[in-house]
Design a protein around this motif. Sequence first.
Motif, PDB file in Angstrom:
ATOM      1  N   GLU A   1       0.903  -1.061  -0.094  1.00 11.83           N
ATOM      2  CA  GLU A   1       0.060  -0.041  -0.002  1.00 11.83           C
ATOM      3  C   GLU A   1       0.881   1.319  -0.058  1.00 11.83           C
ATOM      4  OE1 GLU A   1      -3.591   2.136   2.663  1.00 11.83           O
ATOM      5  OE2 GLU A   1      -2.210   0.617   3.555  1.00 11.83           O
ATOM      6  N   GLU A   2       0.466   2.296  -0.610  1.00  9.37           N
ATOM      7  CA  GLU A   2       1.080   3.445  -0.838  1.00  9.37           C
ATOM      8  C   GLU A   2       0.331   4.505   0.462  1.00  9.37           C
ATOM      9  OE1 GLU A   2       3.686   4.560  -1.922  1.00  9.37           O
ATOM     10  OE2 GLU A   2       4.195   3.663  -3.859  1.00  9.37           O
ATOM     11  N   LYS A   3       0.862   5.001   1.218  1.00 14.64           N
ATOM     12  CA  LYS A   3       0.570   5.973   2.071  1.00 14.64           C
ATOM     13  C   LYS A   3       1.152   7.343   2.096  1.00 14.64           C
ATOM     14  CE  LYS A   3      -0.944   6.077   7.101  1.00 14.64           C
ATOM     15  NZ  LYS A   3      -0.764   5.443   8.390  1.00 14.64           N
ATOM     16  N   ILE A   4       0.714   8.371   1.565  1.00 19.42           N
ATOM     17  CA  ILE A   4       1.429   9.644   1.433  1.00 19.42           C
ATOM     18  C   ILE A   4       0.562  10.682   2.267  1.00 19.42           C
ATOM     19  CG2 ILE A   4       1.969  11.330  -0.240  1.00 19.42           C
ATOM     20  CD1 ILE A   4       2.069   8.898  -2.365  1.00 19.42           C
ATOM     21  N   SER A   5       1.098  11.360   3.099  1.00 15.41           N
ATOM     22  CA  SER A   5       0.742  12.503   4.012  1.00 15.41           C
ATOM     23  C   SER A   5       0.347  13.518   2.883  1.00 15.41           C
ATOM     24  CB  SER A   5       1.753  12.840   5.118  1.00 15.41           C
ATOM     25  OG  SER A   5       1.313  13.869   5.833  1.00 15.41           O
ATOM     26  N   LEU A   6      -0.850  14.151   3.062  1.00 16.65           N
ATOM     27  CA  LEU A   6      -1.129  15.311   2.432  1.00 16.65           C
ATOM     28  C   LEU A   6      -0.442  16.484   3.292  1.00 16.65           C
ATOM     29  CD1 LEU A   6      -4.357  14.480   1.092  1.00 16.65           C
ATOM     30  CD2 LEU A   6      -2.287  14.140  -0.140  1.00 16.65           C
ATOM     31  N   GLY A   7      -0.199  16.558   4.624  1.00 16.58           N
ATOM     32  CA  GLY A   7       0.458  17.659   5.190  1.00 16.58           C
ATOM     33  C   GLY A   7      -0.695  18.703   5.609  1.00 16.58           C
ATOM     34  N   THR A   8      -1.994  18.091   5.610  1.00 15.97           N
ATOM     35  CA  THR A   8      -3.013  19.276   6.097  1.00 15.97           C
ATOM     36  C   THR A   8      -3.924  18.493   6.864  1.00 15.97           C
ATOM     37  OG1 THR A   8      -4.295  20.880   5.363  1.00 15.97           O
ATOM     38  CG2 THR A   8      -4.050  19.158   4.141  1.00 15.97           C
ATOM     39  N   LYS A   9      -4.676  19.378   7.668  1.00 21.33           N
ATOM     40  CA  LYS A   9      -5.906  18.687   8.473  1.00 21.33           C
ATOM     41  C   LYS A   9      -7.365  19.545   7.939  1.00 21.33           C
ATOM     42  CE  LYS A   9      -3.467  18.023  12.913  1.00 21.33           C
ATOM     43  NZ  LYS A   9      -3.362  18.289  14.232  1.00 21.33           N
TER      44      LYS A   9
ATOM     45  N   ALA B   1       4.067  20.811  -7.677  1.00 20.60           N
ATOM     46  CA  ALA B   1       2.739  20.076  -7.617  1.00 20.60           C
ATOM     47  C   ALA B   1       2.515  19.514  -6.550  1.00 20.60           C
ATOM     48  CB  ALA B   1       2.359  19.241  -9.040  1.00 20.60           C
ATOM     49  N   MET B   2       3.398  18.515  -6.125  1.00 21.75           N
ATOM     50  CA  MET B   2       2.953  17.725  -5.020  1.00 21.75           C
ATOM     51  C   MET B   2       3.041  18.433  -3.699  1.00 21.75           C
ATOM     52  SD  MET B   2       7.129  16.214  -4.773  1.00 21.75           S
ATOM     53  CE  MET B   2       7.404  16.523  -6.525  1.00 21.75           C
ATOM     54  N   PRO B   3       2.448  17.828  -2.392  1.00 24.61           N
ATOM     55  CA  PRO B   3       2.358  18.551  -1.269  1.00 24.61           C
ATOM     56  C   PRO B   3       3.801  18.823  -0.757  1.00 24.61           C
ATOM     57  CG  PRO B   3       0.866  16.552  -1.343  1.00 24.61           C
ATOM     58  CD  PRO B   3       1.948  16.636  -2.618  1.00 24.61           C
ATOM     59  N   THR B   4       4.047  20.027  -0.222  1.00 27.99           N
ATOM     60  CA  THR B   4       5.540  20.160   0.118  1.00 27.99           C
ATOM     61  C   THR B   4       5.897  19.321   1.341  1.00 27.99           C
ATOM     62  OG1 THR B   4       4.667  21.861   1.843  1.00 27.99           O
ATOM     63  CG2 THR B   4       5.471  22.614  -0.333  1.00 27.99           C
ATOM     64  N   SER B   5       5.059  18.933   2.036  1.00 29.15           N
ATOM     65  CA  SER B   5       5.345  17.820   3.201  1.00 29.15           C
ATOM     66  C   SER B   5       5.972  16.679   2.635  1.00 29.15           C
ATOM     67  CB  SER B   5       3.985  17.465   3.851  1.00 29.15           C
ATOM     68  OG  SER B   5       3.029  16.839   3.098  1.00 29.15           O
ATOM     69  N   ALA B   6       5.733  16.361   1.417  1.00 30.94           N
ATOM     70  CA  ALA B   6       6.090  15.026   1.004  1.00 30.94           C
ATOM     71  C   ALA B   6       7.630  15.243   0.360  1.00 30.94           C
ATOM     72  CB  ALA B   6       5.177  14.446  -0.382  1.00 30.94           C
ATOM     73  N   MET B   7       8.101  16.635   0.184  1.00 30.11           N
ATOM     74  CA  MET B   7       9.572  16.783  -0.079  1.00 30.11           C
ATOM     75  C   MET B   7      10.546  16.214   0.452  1.00 30.11           C
ATOM     76  SD  MET B   7       8.691  18.683  -2.866  1.00 30.11           S
ATOM     77  CE  MET B   7      10.279  19.613  -3.172  1.00 30.11           C
ATOM     78  N   ALA B   8      11.647  15.949  -0.183  1.00 31.98           N
ATOM     79  CA  ALA B   8      12.611  14.906   0.373  1.00 31.98           C
ATOM     80  C   ALA B   8      13.308  15.464   1.759  1.00 31.98           C
ATOM     81  CB  ALA B   8      13.827  14.414  -0.507  1.00 31.98           C
ATOM     82  N   THR B   9      13.306  16.698   1.819  1.00 29.30           N
ATOM     83  CA  THR B   9      13.935  17.194   2.904  1.00 29.30           C
ATOM     84  C   THR B   9      12.795  17.912   3.820  1.00 29.30           C
ATOM     85  OG1 THR B   9      15.732  17.886   1.848  1.00 29.30           O
ATOM     86  CG2 THR B   9      15.682  19.111   3.706  1.00 29.30           C
ATOM     87  N   PRO B  10      12.814  17.709   5.200  1.00 25.88           N
ATOM     88  CA  PRO B  10      11.790  18.188   6.044  1.00 25.88           C
ATOM     89  C   PRO B  10      11.925  19.861   6.215  1.00 25.88           C
ATOM     90  CG  PRO B  10      13.550  17.467   7.374  1.00 25.88           C
ATOM     91  CD  PRO B  10      13.860  17.120   5.824  1.00 25.88           C
ATOM     92  N   PRO B  11      10.651  20.295   5.667  1.00 27.72           N
ATOM     93  CA  PRO B  11      10.409  21.690   5.838  1.00 27.72           C
ATOM     94  C   PRO B  11      10.970  22.271   7.159  1.00 27.72           C
ATOM     95  CG  PRO B  11       8.634  21.137   4.489  1.00 27.72           C
ATOM     96  CD  PRO B  11       9.413  19.734   5.259  1.00 27.72           C
ATOM     97  N   ALA B  12      10.368  21.849   8.334  1.00 34.72           N
ATOM     98  CA  ALA B  12      10.494  22.006   9.707  1.00 34.72           C
ATOM     99  C   ALA B  12      12.087  22.260   9.939  1.00 34.72           C
ATOM    100  CB  ALA B  12       9.810  21.090  10.762  1.00 34.72           C
ATOM    101  N   GLU B  13      12.705  21.251   9.491  1.00 34.58           N
ATOM    102  CA  GLU B  13      14.219  21.416   9.797  1.00 34.58           C
ATOM    103  C   GLU B  13      15.038  22.359   9.161  1.00 34.58           C
ATOM    104  OE1 GLU B  13      16.190  19.723  12.045  1.00 34.58           O
ATOM    105  OE2 GLU B  13      14.045  19.099  12.870  1.00 34.58           O
ATOM    106  N   MET B  14      14.578  22.519   7.805  1.00 35.09           N
ATOM    107  CA  MET B  14      15.118  23.600   7.082  1.00 35.09           C
ATOM    108  C   MET B  14      14.732  25.005   7.653  1.00 35.09           C
ATOM    109  SD  MET B  14      17.449  22.589   4.959  1.00 35.09           S
ATOM    110  CE  MET B  14      18.139  21.304   4.362  1.00 35.09           C
ATOM    111  N   ALA B  15      13.807  25.230   8.083  1.00 35.83           N
ATOM    112  CA  ALA B  15      13.127  26.368   8.602  1.00 35.83           C
ATOM    113  C   ALA B  15      14.017  26.858   9.904  1.00 35.83           C
ATOM    114  CB  ALA B  15      11.660  26.331   8.828  1.00 35.83           C
ATOM    115  N   GLN B  16      14.686  25.739  10.434  1.00 30.92           N
ATOM    116  CA  GLN B  16      15.259  26.052  11.565  1.00 30.92           C
ATOM    117  C   GLN B  16      16.853  26.105  11.260  1.00 30.92           C
ATOM    118  OE1 GLN B  16      14.655  22.899  14.353  1.00 30.92           O
ATOM    119  NE2 GLN B  16      12.479  23.330  14.318  1.00 30.92           N
ATOM    120  N   ASN B  17      17.117  26.389   9.878  1.00 33.78           N
ATOM    121  CA  ASN B  17      18.491  26.335   9.326  1.00 33.78           C
ATOM    122  C   ASN B  17      19.482  25.296   9.775  1.00 33.78           C
ATOM    123  OD1 ASN B  17      17.737  29.311   8.449  1.00 33.78           O
ATOM    124  ND2 ASN B  17      18.060  29.506  10.617  1.00 33.78           N
TER     125      ASN B  17
END
Length: 545
Positions: A35-43, A206-222
């Motif tokens: 099964e493919e289970k992909i987070s869409l990163g939103t509630k 086009a893809m949800p940014t939460s599914a990018m290879a590098t985690p936004p939260a970490e990059m936001a913390q430099n």
Amino acid sequence: MALMTTRPWKHPKTGIYYLRRAVPADLLARVGKREEKISLGTKDPVRAKGLHASALLELEQRWANLRCGAASLSEREAHELAAPLSAWWFDQHRDEPSQQTFWRTDLGDGLWPRRPPGWSLRPAVGAALIEEAADSSVHARCAMEDWCSEQADALLKRRGLVVDETDRRKLARAVAAVMQRASLALHAAMRGEAVDVGQTLVVRPAMPTSAMATPPAEMAQNSLLPISLTALVEAWWREAERTGKAASTHEAYAHAFRLLVAFLGHDNAHRVTKHDIVRFKDHRLASRKRNGDLVSATTVKNSDLAALKAVFGWALDNGRIIENPALGVTVAKAAKVKLREREFTAEEARTLLRAASDLTPGRELPQTYAAKHWIPWVLAFTGARVGEIAQLRRQDLRRETVAGYPEGVWVLRITPEAGTVKTKQAREVPLHPQLVELGFPAFVEGGRGERLFIVPDVKGQIAGPLQGVKNRLSEFARHHVIDPGVSPNHSWRHRFRTVATEAGVSGNVIDALCGWSAKSVGERYGSVSLKARTDAIMRLPRIEV
């Protein structure tokens, strides 16, 4: 049966929406899961519908690519594939562009430098290599190249593309070019210049940014590199701590991840695969403890793998990683051979208590000596967990007036205020008269520090020192009771129930003394009074050593 959904699926615990799709039978071997289970990163259910449609199109394209097998990648296609990273990178740093320190624009155009012909035959090549190794820019460039290669691998995986090493390098170079342009745009923004993001940064993903290879939260913390395994555990703990998870759980999970990092030889969460977790499991099953015994399958399953699954699962749900590599990895349950009961026999208990009483101070810390001298006795008459006693403070023992006991009763309070208590509920256990005669209350009142058996670390934390004392107690007990059929510390807890039952103490009172949860709804009503607890403790026979 794998789930087939044509609409976003809402996670029952986190509320985050997902795309869930069964993998077609002809692709099971290539995809490696059912099964493919992909987070869409939103509630947000409305936003989730649009993201779900985009993610589904991308998933179908990936499967189509996998069916085609190996593909070739032109430079134009490589740049188109890497383009979404540009807008994503700019978005991470648009508010504070000067804080972006990972991508160095002075090095961005010179990645993957080519050696001139005959370079390795130069007379001074050794000195040149030494000089190069000492150059900090070389390390920064290598980190940037590795990052680009990892992004290329993630992009290929998301699209289901299989390419040769030449095309893989081509895509990594395209990622570098995109990052260079985006970082130059950030430099312009830092100087206050107008930046046309739509033109400069090509397109948004086009893809949800939460599914990018590098985690936004970490990059936001430099973060200088993609999220580390160590950082992943700490990010999980910041949330888990607020939900009531015990500090001991944090330490156990962090320990499992330290073992994983040491085994893998790197600390990059995005490089961990299911194959890595399987290899780690096999490694742990073949590892030995300090006493030379093999690490048990139970420890590997319920401690190591449980920690990895929990943290990776949290990271997936929160868009930090794109898959849980520990999912589905387990250890087969084997029937355990039982040759004896789990509690100490009367003779084993006497042997261990005699050794504790005869112990003389050595070169160890006074607190460690006190732990070996007193804790076996306290465990024998309380049925407590070893950690609950090892973390005791002076204020956790008091004298209390109890009906029927005119001289009062010494009462031990086992409380989460002192440290970890499994049930997270405080309970009171009266002291047995033999403990009073041996001088335990006098020892507690005469203590110099707050803690009786441990010395907190420089930060005032007790988790590490507490585990150290528990280990020393285990080694001490095992030296005198060598039968592997009993647990050096926990067998006191089994023996207490047996002895209390033989003394006629009712089961609900034993549960209240030992901190066991009620087995039925009816047993949760009412409480066991301090007098009932005292009467029960007074029933226990003395232990003559």
